[in-house]
Design a protein around this motif. Structure first.
Motif, short mmCIF file in Angstrom:
data_model
loop_
_atom_site.label_atom_id
_atom_site.label_comp_id
_atom_site.label_asym_id
_atom_site.label_seq_id
_atom_site.Cartn_x
_atom_site.Cartn_y
_atom_site.Cartn_z
N GLU A 171 9.88 -14.56 3.85
CA GLU A 171 11.18 -15.28 4.52
C GLU A 171 11.84 -14.16 5.14
N ALA A 172 12.04 -13.29 4.51
CA ALA A 172 12.78 -12.01 4.95
C ALA A 172 12.03 -11.13 6.26
N ASP A 173 10.85 -11.51 6.56
CA ASP A 173 9.96 -10.73 7.45
C ASP A 173 9.97 -9.14 6.93
N ILE A 174 9.79 -9.12 5.58
CA ILE A 174 9.39 -7.73 5.19
C ILE A 174 8.12 -7.21 5.14
N PRO A 175 7.91 -6.36 5.89
CA PRO A 175 6.22 -6.11 5.88
C PRO A 175 5.93 -5.77 4.62
N PHE A 176 4.60 -5.96 4.18
CA PHE A 176 3.95 -5.68 2.88
C PHE A 176 2.47 -5.75 2.88
N VAL A 177 1.91 -5.04 1.98
CA VAL A 177 0.56 -5.24 1.50
C VAL A 177 0.59 -5.34 0.11
N GLU A 178 -0.91 -6.08 -0.19
CA GLU A 178 -0.92 -6.27 -2.00
C GLU A 178 -1.87 -5.18 -2.37
N TYR A 179 -1.57 -4.90 -3.76
CA TYR A 179 -2.67 -3.81 -4.33
C TYR A 179 -2.69 -4.61 -5.57
N GLY A 180 -3.80 -5.36 -6.05
CA GLY A 180 -4.05 -6.14 -7.29
C GLY A 180 -5.08 -5.43 -8.13
N GLY A 181 -5.19 -5.93 -9.25
CA GLY A 181 -6.18 -5.20 -10.05
C GLY A 181 -5.79 -3.75 -10.68
N SER A 182 -4.53 -3.42 -10.49
CA SER A 182 -4.33 -1.99 -10.93
C SER A 182 -4.29 -1.93 -12.29
N SER A 183 -4.10 -0.78 -12.88
CA SER A 183 -4.25 -0.50 -14.33
C SER A 183 -3.89 1.03 -14.41
N ARG A 184 -3.97 1.47 -15.42
CA ARG A 184 -3.62 3.17 -15.81
C ARG A 184 -4.90 3.92 -15.44
N GLU A 185 -6.03 3.25 -15.15
CA GLU A 185 -7.26 3.90 -14.79
C GLU A 185 -7.01 4.82 -13.56
N PHE A 186 -7.20 6.06 -13.84
CA PHE A 186 -6.83 7.00 -12.62
C PHE A 186 -7.41 6.90 -11.33
N ALA A 187 -8.63 6.28 -11.42
CA ALA A 187 -9.50 6.25 -10.08
C ALA A 187 -8.47 5.04 -9.38
N LYS A 188 -8.09 3.90 -10.20
CA LYS A 188 -7.36 2.90 -9.49
C LYS A 188 -5.98 3.42 -8.94
N ILE A 189 -5.59 4.41 -9.57
CA ILE A 189 -4.08 4.96 -9.16
C ILE A 189 -4.39 5.76 -7.70
N GLN A 190 -5.40 6.44 -7.84
CA GLN A 190 -5.89 7.11 -6.85
C GLN A 190 -6.01 6.44 -5.68
N GLU A 191 -6.93 5.28 -5.87
CA GLU A 191 -7.24 4.32 -4.71
C GLU A 191 -5.81 3.72 -4.27
N GLY A 192 -4.92 3.34 -5.12
CA GLY A 192 -3.51 2.76 -4.67
C GLY A 192 -2.62 3.64 -4.04
N ILE A 193 -2.72 5.09 -4.10
CA ILE A 193 -2.06 5.99 -3.14
C ILE A 193 -2.74 5.86 -1.90
N ARG A 194 -4.01 5.97 -1.85
CA ARG A 194 -4.92 6.08 -0.38
C ARG A 194 -4.33 4.90 0.48
N VAL A 195 -4.26 3.72 -0.49
CA VAL A 195 -3.95 2.47 0.36
C VAL A 195 -2.34 2.54 1.10
N ALA A 196 -1.45 3.15 -0.15
CA ALA A 196 -0.04 3.35 0.50
C ALA A 196 -0.14 4.15 1.77
N LYS A 197 -0.84 5.20 1.50
CA LYS A 197 -0.77 6.30 2.70
C LYS A 197 -1.11 5.53 3.92
N THR A 198 -2.34 4.95 3.94
CA THR A 198 -2.76 4.33 5.03
C THR A 198 -2.20 3.27 5.72
N ASN A 199 -1.22 2.66 4.87
CA ASN A 199 -0.54 1.48 5.45
C ASN A 199 0.80 2.01 5.54
N GLY A 200 1.24 3.08 5.66
CA GLY A 200 2.55 3.64 5.86
C GLY A 200 3.66 3.22 4.95
#
Length: 365
Positions: A55-84
């Motif tokens: 409703e506020a036209d704020i751009p976003f991406v979702e990253y579900g299935g996250s956990s303390r697993e380091f591989a998932k954290i690394q994947e999340g960082i890559r998603v964040a960087k790719t999407n600015g």
């Protein structure tokens, strides 16, 4: 009076409706919305955040299935960087909030992130702006500096210290979908965490405040046994969890023996496959009984002030275990263990190996 510091890294927002706050906080950012499993959708938080951002036209991406697993954290960082991404919102329990912290920090420190997990100082270093919204109140991760990560590929784990959130948004209604047992654990785990701060605190102001928090959280836990929809009681537990990781308690500690509980609670997790909340709650009375032999004055005072127990430490520990079990939580485990199994798990505590083994062995039914 002992030197101390009040931290003010994280702004706590207590809200019954988070939507306006989400829009205000995220304005001008591109957001990555980090969450775990399906609970965030069942409790309504997912819809509130998605609706607010859309409703506020704020751009976003979702990253579900996250956990303390380091591989998932690394994947999340890559998603964040790719999407600015310029801001992260982490919603869920401790695991998700810790992962969101490490993604926000790892955005700028990806190459040596594991070094920070293993103890390299991270406080004050660059990270993405971070908002945390707990839906399982008890860990206090939203207001603490720690972030745990595990790497199943190597079996290693650690805790990065020094990654605060900019905002923690506390909303009691999101815990309504927790069943009776899980709700009880939110309260009792919070009692234990607050107690770890209070035990041995020589500053009268913070000690008395901590005792008050413990009493109020315990009373709220009892209220929810009969009135699970009581949002005031849920809010009390949620606030207590955040205070347990703040710098407002334990400011007069001269000895840190009470924090050894976090070393010992990991043993039932490894030996019996226990959850953090169950392990912490079940081991606490046994831990106090053992620590009472080393710190009788502090443990005895705590029992009297927090619960009104004025008998021996051993008897008070028994009463505390009965209090917890009377609220419906399991205090024992099935199975068998050996001394070798216990000794093989790193545990940094002033208790002897014999005392540690006796504690764990006494948890077996």
């Amino acid at each position: 009076m002992k030197d101390f510091i009040f931290r003010n890294d994280t702004k706590l927002l207590f809200r019954n409706d988070i939507r306006t706050a989400v829009v205000e906080i995220t304005k001008g950012h591109k957001v990555m919305f980090v969450y775990g499993g399906g609970s965030v959708k069942r409790n309504g938080c997912y819809d509130d955040i998605i609706q607010s951002l859309n409703e506020a036209d704020i751009p976003f991406v979702e990253y579900g299935g996250s956990s303390r697993e380091f591989a998932k954290i690394q994947e999340g960082i890559r998603v964040a960087k790719t999407n600015g991404i310029t801001m992260i919102i982490g919603v869920g329990g401790a695991s998700v909030m810790d992962s969101a912290k490490l993604m926000a920090f790892g955005f700028y420190h990806e190459s040596d992130l594991w070094d920070y997990v293993k103890g390299k100082t991270s406080y004050g270093l660059e990270r993405l702006p971070l908002v945390l919204i707990p839906t399982y109140p008890s860990s206090g991760s939203e207001n603490g500096l720690g972030a745990v990560a595990v790497d199943s590929r190597t079996g290693d784990f650690g805790t990065a210290y020094g990654i605060p959130a900019d905002y923690a948004v506390l909303c009691p209604k999101y815990s309504l979908t927790l069943n009776k047992e899980m709700t009880t654990y939110t309260g009792l785990a919070t009692v234990v965490q607050l107690s770890a701060c209070v035990l041995g605190d020589k500053n009268k102001m913070s000690y008395d405040a901590g005792i008050s928090y413990i009493k109020n959280v315990l009373e709220a836990t009892k209220i929810l046994q009969q009135h699970p929809d009581d949002l005031d009681a849920r809010g009390t537990i949620m606030m207590g969890a955040s205070l347990s990781t703040s710098s407002r308690l334990g400011i007069g500690k001269e000895e840190t023996f009470a924090y050894d509980i976090y070393e010992l609670e990991f043993l039932p997790e490894k030996l019996f496959g226990s959850s953090y909340r169950r392990s912490l709650t079940s081991i606490f009375p046994k831990f106090l009984c053992a620590m009472g032999k080393h710190h009788p004055e502090e443990v005895g005072k705590y029992y009297l002030d927090a619960f009104g127990f004025d008998s021996s430490i051993e008897d008070s520990s028994r009463k505390l275990a009965e209090l917890f079990s009377g609220l419906g939580v399991e205090m024992y485990y099935n199975g068998q263990i050996t001394r070798e199994q216990v000794d093989a798990i790193p545990c940094h505590t002033e208790l002897s190996k014999e005392e540690v083994f006796d504690i764990i062995n006494s948890l077996i039914r």
